[in-house]
Design a protein around this motif. Sequence first.
Motif, PDB file in Angstrom:
ATOM      1  N   LEU A  44       0.696   3.375   0.732  1.00  0.00           N
ATOM      2  CA  LEU A  44       0.634   2.441  -0.396  1.00  0.00           C
ATOM      3  C   LEU A  44       1.898   1.581  -0.416  1.00  0.00           C
ATOM      4  O   LEU A  44       2.828   1.823  -1.194  1.00  0.00           O
ATOM      5  N   PRO A  45       1.967   0.580   0.447  1.00  0.00           N
ATOM      6  CA  PRO A  45       3.159  -0.268   0.501  1.00  0.00           C
ATOM      7  C   PRO A  45       3.283  -1.149  -0.738  1.00  0.00           C
ATOM      8  O   PRO A  45       2.289  -1.437  -1.419  1.00  0.00           O
ATOM      9  N   ARG A  46       4.524  -1.579  -0.996  1.00  0.00           N
ATOM     10  CA  ARG A  46       4.782  -2.488  -2.112  1.00  0.00           C
ATOM     11  C   ARG A  46       5.327  -3.837  -1.648  1.00  0.00           C
ATOM     12  O   ARG A  46       5.437  -4.758  -2.454  1.00  0.00           O
ATOM     13  N   THR A  47       5.676  -3.964  -0.379  1.00  0.00           N
ATOM     14  CA  THR A  47       6.265  -5.200   0.121  1.00  0.00           C
ATOM     15  C   THR A  47       5.600  -5.621   1.427  1.00  0.00           C
ATOM     16  O   THR A  47       4.975  -4.805   2.124  1.00  0.00           O
ATOM     17  N   VAL A  48       5.790  -6.888   1.756  1.00  0.00           N
ATOM     18  CA  VAL A  48       5.277  -7.407   3.027  1.00  0.00           C
ATOM     19  C   VAL A  48       5.914  -6.672   4.194  1.00  0.00           C
ATOM     20  O   VAL A  48       5.240  -6.307   5.173  1.00  0.00           O
ATOM     21  N   GLU A  49       7.198  -6.440   4.090  1.00  0.00           N
ATOM     22  CA  GLU A  49       7.919  -5.764   5.177  1.00  0.00           C
ATOM     23  C   GLU A  49       7.375  -4.358   5.402  1.00  0.00           C
ATOM     24  O   GLU A  49       7.278  -3.896   6.558  1.00  0.00           O
ATOM     25  N   GLN A  50       6.985  -3.676   4.363  1.00  0.00           N
ATOM     26  CA  GLN A  50       6.404  -2.342   4.518  1.00  0.00           C
ATOM     27  C   GLN A  50       5.039  -2.405   5.204  1.00  0.00           C
ATOM     28  O   GLN A  50       4.714  -1.548   6.029  1.00  0.00           O
ATOM     29  N   VAL A  51       4.252  -3.428   4.876  1.00  0.00           N
ATOM     30  CA  VAL A  51       2.966  -3.606   5.570  1.00  0.00           C
ATOM     31  C   VAL A  51       3.217  -3.882   7.045  1.00  0.00           C
ATOM     32  O   VAL A  51       2.519  -3.340   7.929  1.00  0.00           O
ATOM     33  N   GLN A  52       4.209  -4.702   7.342  1.00  0.00           N
ATOM     34  CA  GLN A  52       4.534  -4.985   8.737  1.00  0.00           C
ATOM     35  C   GLN A  52       4.943  -3.711   9.473  1.00  0.00           C
ATOM     36  O   GLN A  52       4.555  -3.494  10.635  1.00  0.00           O
ATOM     37  N   HIS A  53       5.715  -2.866   8.826  1.00  0.00           N
ATOM     38  CA  HIS A  53       6.114  -1.600   9.445  1.00  0.00           C
ATOM     39  C   HIS A  53       4.885  -0.739   9.758  1.00  0.00           C
ATOM     40  O   HIS A  53       4.801  -0.143  10.840  1.00  0.00           O
ATOM     41  N   VAL A  54       3.940  -0.685   8.832  1.00  0.00           N
ATOM     42  CA  VAL A  54       2.722   0.101   9.061  1.00  0.00           C
ATOM     43  C   VAL A  54       1.978  -0.424  10.281  1.00  0.00           C
ATOM     44  O   VAL A  54       1.552   0.352  11.161  1.00  0.00           O
ATOM     45  N   MET A  55       1.835  -1.755  10.370  1.00  0.00           N
ATOM     46  CA  MET A  55       1.056  -2.314  11.480  1.00  0.00           C
ATOM     47  C   MET A  55       1.808  -2.175  12.814  1.00  0.00           C
ATOM     48  O   MET A  55       1.164  -1.950  13.849  1.00  0.00           O
ATOM     49  N   ARG A  56       3.116  -2.301  12.799  1.00  0.00           N
ATOM     50  CA  ARG A  56       3.862  -2.085  14.049  1.00  0.00           C
ATOM     51  C   ARG A  56       3.716  -0.639  14.520  1.00  0.00           C
ATOM     52  O   ARG A  56       3.550  -0.371  15.716  1.00  0.00           O
ATOM     53  N   THR A  57       3.765   0.286  13.570  1.00  0.00           N
ATOM     54  CA  THR A  57       3.581   1.700  13.907  1.00  0.00           C
ATOM     55  C   THR A  57       2.186   1.950  14.455  1.00  0.00           C
ATOM     56  O   THR A  57       2.011   2.648  15.474  1.00  0.00           O
ATOM     57  N   ALA A  58       1.196   1.386  13.789  1.00  0.00           N
ATOM     58  CA  ALA A  58      -0.195   1.577  14.217  1.00  0.00           C
ATOM     59  C   ALA A  58      -0.412   1.022  15.620  1.00  0.00           C
ATOM     60  O   ALA A  58      -1.083   1.648  16.457  1.00  0.00           O
TER      61      ALA A  58
END
Length: 454
Positions: A44-58
């Motif tokens: 449950l991200p709260r920022t754009v940067e956190q979403v980017q981290h999720v997608m880079r990890t994925a």
Amino acid sequence: MDLIAQLRAGLPEEAVLTDPDVTGSYANDMASFCEAGIPAVVVLPRTVEQVQHVMRTATELRVPVVPQGSRTGLSGAANASDGCIVLSLTKMDRILEINPVDRIAVVEPGVINATLSRAVNEHGLYYPPDPSSWEMCSIGGNIGTASGGLCCVKYGVTAEYVLGLDVVLADGRLLQTGRRTAKGVAGYDLTRLIVGSEGSLGIVVRAVLGLRPEPPQQLALAAEFPSTDAACAAVCEIMARGHAPSLLELMDRTSIRAVNAMANMGLPDSTEALLLAAFDSPDPSADLAAVGALCEAAGATEVVPAETAAESDLLLQARRLTLTALEAVKTATMIDDVCVPRSRLADLLNGCAAIAEKYDLTIGVCAHAGDGNTHPTVCFDAADPDESRRARESFDEIMGLGLELGGTITGEHGVGILKKDWLARELGPVSLELHRGIKQAFDPHGLLNPGKVF
């Protein structure tokens, strides 16, 4: 480093959910007959940067990602797949800007439709898209499925109000599409491409939405008809004469009786179809009088115009209760959203009645009649295997009928899992090949919402 540890390296502890009892509750949306897997984790991200981290990890670990909003969808597009990361955007729920001069709002994807609507109303502005789940559904989900609503006949659908997007791609890059300006034709229209893509091309993390001045309070009328043919003839005449209702809705006999049974609305049993029209024009009473005359000429047995906003709300209550009333008929429902040309609306409704008789099922139809978008709702007992089979077969037959009548398998609910086989029939091989090529360009490893759409 394993998946959970790598996600936690760039996310707050509370944003990573691993308890199976909790993650299981994120497994599916509100669609029937759509399989759902078991997610490995919910974030449950709260920022754009956190979403980017999720997608880079994925991407690094080749883990599929299923984006979710409020999970009010009806096609299975938000259903988890086994071992996936469920990326819930509900915590990204800020309205970042409301600009009355430029008539735009800038929002995060988790903003609830009704919250945005009320916020812009305070500035004398109006965000028209209003899905029936507007008190629960999120703007990101509306964008993902290109949602519609009751006002579409006059104001159009979600796609017409999305001016620009920030989208996190599968590899974590941030794509910016569109504009903040009233006009703009630079490059391909990637904004329209993302709208309706159901999370299969990227993760919407910010949207620039167009607004309108708030219209006058609408007034409504209800017209009772002895047949669906007569009601649909009235719809065709209203549109052919150039009227611009803010709402034009139709309910068939089954829907009317379900609402009567639940809410004692007092509609006569002899009513085969109920047409509801509303206008938010400078002189709505005059428009209602003109439309009322057209309804009477088409065979309406009674026309009841409202004189006040409160009376209008009472008249429209039956339509708002329709899906809830049909859900009370049996233990489960399948809600279709076949859209046909207005001139074929009667053929679709009569065809649904014949399909209901053929399969010995209760199928109620309510419709955004002004744009030909129908919601045949198949009621069935989920615990009865034979009835469940007949429900699915009838649902498919309705979609087939819609295509035969020159329509589409989905007007506003999307494809998801439920309709992906039918999408191939509607698109044809050339279009489907191009769709797959676009998917490959955006998501070369096939990680975004796998198994959905096509």
